[in-house]
Design a protein around this motif. Structure first.
Motif, PDB file in Angstrom:
ATOM      1  N   LEU A 157       0.932  -1.266  -0.015  1.00  0.00           N
ATOM      2  CA  LEU A 157      -0.020   0.266  -0.130  1.00  0.00           C
ATOM      3  C   LEU A 157       0.762   1.151   0.014  1.00  0.00           C
ATOM      4  N   ILE A 158       1.972   1.158   0.784  1.00  0.00           N
ATOM      5  CA  ILE A 158       2.672   2.527   0.896  1.00  0.00           C
ATOM      6  C   ILE A 158       3.533   2.985  -0.459  1.00  0.00           C
ATOM      7  N   LYS A 159       4.000   1.767  -1.190  1.00  0.00           N
ATOM      8  CA  LYS A 159       4.503   1.906  -2.434  1.00  0.00           C
ATOM      9  C   LYS A 159       3.566   2.375  -3.466  1.00  0.00           C
ATOM     10  N   LYS A 160       2.532   1.465  -3.555  1.00  0.00           N
ATOM     11  CA  LYS A 160       1.552   1.701  -4.714  1.00  0.00           C
ATOM     12  C   LYS A 160       0.313   2.571  -4.573  1.00  0.00           C
ATOM     13  N   VAL A 161       0.118   3.015  -3.465  1.00  0.00           N
ATOM     14  CA  VAL A 161      -1.249   3.755  -3.036  1.00  0.00           C
ATOM     15  C   VAL A 161      -0.906   4.834  -2.360  1.00  0.00           C
ATOM     16  N   LEU A 162      -0.387   4.775  -1.126  1.00  0.00           N
ATOM     17  CA  LEU A 162      -0.317   6.110  -0.186  1.00  0.00           C
ATOM     18  C   LEU A 162       0.706   6.890  -0.570  1.00  0.00           C
ATOM     19  N   SER A 163       1.545   6.760  -1.405  1.00  0.00           N
ATOM     20  CA  SER A 163       2.871   7.767  -1.753  1.00  0.00           C
ATOM     21  C   SER A 163       3.060   7.756  -3.369  1.00  0.00           C
ATOM     22  N   PRO A 164       3.163   8.842  -3.812  1.00  0.00           N
ATOM     23  CA  PRO A 164       3.632   8.911  -5.270  1.00  0.00           C
ATOM     24  C   PRO A 164       4.781   8.314  -5.609  1.00  0.00           C
ATOM     25  N   SER A 165       4.849   7.733  -6.923  1.00  0.00           N
ATOM     26  CA  SER A 165       6.092   6.792  -7.188  1.00  0.00           C
ATOM     27  C   SER A 165       7.341   7.763  -7.015  1.00  0.00           C
ATOM     28  N   ASN A 166       7.256   8.771  -7.142  1.00  0.00           N
ATOM     29  CA  ASN A 166       8.624   9.497  -7.041  1.00  0.00           C
ATOM     30  C   ASN A 166       9.303   9.826  -5.738  1.00  0.00           C
ATOM     31  N   GLN A 167       8.512   9.379  -4.635  1.00  0.00           N
ATOM     32  CA  GLN A 167       8.960   9.615  -3.179  1.00  0.00           C
ATOM     33  C   GLN A 167       9.380   8.295  -2.743  1.00  0.00           C
ATOM     34  N   LYS A 168      10.450   8.285  -2.000  1.00  0.00           N
ATOM     35  CA  LYS A 168      11.265   7.220  -1.218  1.00  0.00           C
ATOM     36  C   LYS A 168      10.358   7.192   0.164  1.00  0.00           C
ATOM     37  N   THR A 169      10.074   5.601   0.411  1.00  0.00           N
ATOM     38  CA  THR A 169       9.218   5.369   1.507  1.00  0.00           C
ATOM     39  C   THR A 169      10.009   4.452   2.271  1.00  0.00           C
ATOM     40  N   LYS A 170       9.567   4.296   3.701  1.00  0.00           N
ATOM     41  CA  LYS A 170      10.167   3.502   4.435  1.00  0.00           C
ATOM     42  C   LYS A 170       9.095   3.109   5.618  1.00  0.00           C
ATOM     43  N   LEU A 171       8.614   1.626   5.406  1.00  0.00           N
ATOM     44  CA  LEU A 171       7.767   1.429   6.727  1.00  0.00           C
ATOM     45  C   LEU A 171       8.382   0.990   7.715  1.00  0.00           C
ATOM     46  N   ILE A 172       8.138   1.438   9.155  1.00  0.00           N
ATOM     47  CA  ILE A 172       8.503   1.696  10.258  1.00  0.00           C
ATOM     48  C   ILE A 172       8.140   0.515  11.070  1.00  0.00           C
ATOM     49  N   GLU A 173       7.056   0.061  11.096  1.00  0.00           N
ATOM     50  CA  GLU A 173       6.116  -0.907  11.814  1.00  0.00           C
ATOM     51  C   GLU A 173       4.849  -1.386  11.523  1.00  0.00           C
ATOM     52  N   ALA A 174       4.522  -2.447  11.693  1.00  0.00           N
ATOM     53  CA  ALA A 174       3.101  -2.908  11.176  1.00  0.00           C
ATOM     54  C   ALA A 174       2.467  -3.891  12.245  1.00  0.00           C
ATOM     55  N   SER A 175       1.357  -3.784  12.789  1.00  0.00           N
ATOM     56  CA  SER A 175       0.722  -4.678  13.481  1.00  0.00           C
ATOM     57  C   SER A 175      -0.554  -4.848  13.255  1.00  0.00           C
TER      58      SER A 175
END
Length: 242
Positions: A157-175
């Motif tokens: 979701l972070i890479k394909k939906v919640l952020s534009p493709s030109n932004q660098k994303t990082k998942l910190i935690e998931a629960s």
């Protein structure tokens, strides 16, 4: 359904102005919490031989008594409103969508805006990165776990939906957690653009034939100040059956 809120001061002004001229100024309304005191004195110049007051005076007293009952009614209505407000978390307002079956809290002061593709959006007009949005898409799945484990679904979701493709994303935690028999995934991530970094929280769930996503966040420079409020927002998101 819209609620009609009436100002006690308007009712007081209306009531006093309806009194005979000679009785105006003798109306006293003192509010402390929900208590009211209405006092009227007999007009000067009554008959010295003990005759009954004039019809104008009797009318004035009846109006005072009626006004007292009316003001007490307003007082009780105000008390009910205050009780309702006390049930909400301080500094937050609530949103309930009965059609799509979800509710959440957002910080007081954020304004609702319309954004294509989003079901509901509130944001701070001064700090535009401080916002909350709800997105709904149809799904044939019955449970969020049908899409995979929390970390896998969050990263997609972070890479394909919640952020534009030109932004660098990082998942910190998931629960994963459960509320009233429904499973929710909640995750924290950052998305770095050329001129800012947004620190965000999301919660997702499946119900009513829909995939629900609520996302809230703030500029990284304001994360420490806003994180508790944003966690309150994401933790408040609940889905009901419709």
């Amino acid at each position: 359904m819209a609620s009609l809120h009436c100002s006690p001061s308007i009712h007081k002004s209306f009531f006093v102005n309806s009194l005979p001229q000679r009785l105006r100024g003798r109306f006293v309304c003192c509010r402390a919490g929900i208590s009211f005191l209405v006092r009227a004195e007999q007009a000067h110049g009554s008959s010295s031989n003990g005759q009954a007051c004039s019809s104008e005076d009797r009318l004035g007293r009846r109006q005072l008594l009626a006004g007292s009952s009316f003001i007490t009614w307003i007082s009780l209505a105000d008390m009910n409103s205050m009780s309702f407000a006390a049930e909400s978390k301080k500094g937050f307002l609530s949103v309930t969508d009965k059609t799509d079956g979800y509710s959440f809290l957002y910080p007081f002061g954020w304004q609702e805006v319309v954004i294509d593709g989003q079901d509901k959006v509130f944001k701070d007009v001064i700090e535009p990165l401080e916002s909350v949005s709800v997105n709904l898409i149809p799904t044939s799945k019955d449970d969020i776990r049908d899409f995979g484990p929390p970390q896998q679904v969050a990263e997609t979701l972070i890479k394909k939906v919640l952020s534009p493709s030109n932004q660098k994303t990082k998942l910190i935690e998931a629960s994963e957690h459960e509320v009233n028999g429904k499973t929710y995934y909640t995750f924290e991530f950052v998305a770095q653009a050329p001129n800012y970094t947004r620190h965000a929280l999301s919660t997702i769930a499946v119900s009513n034939g829909k995939f629900y996503t609520l996302t809230t966040g703030a500029n990284e420079r304001r994360w420490e100040k806003m994180k508790d409020k944003l966690r309150t927002v994401v933790d408040s998101f609940t889905i009901s059956n419709v």
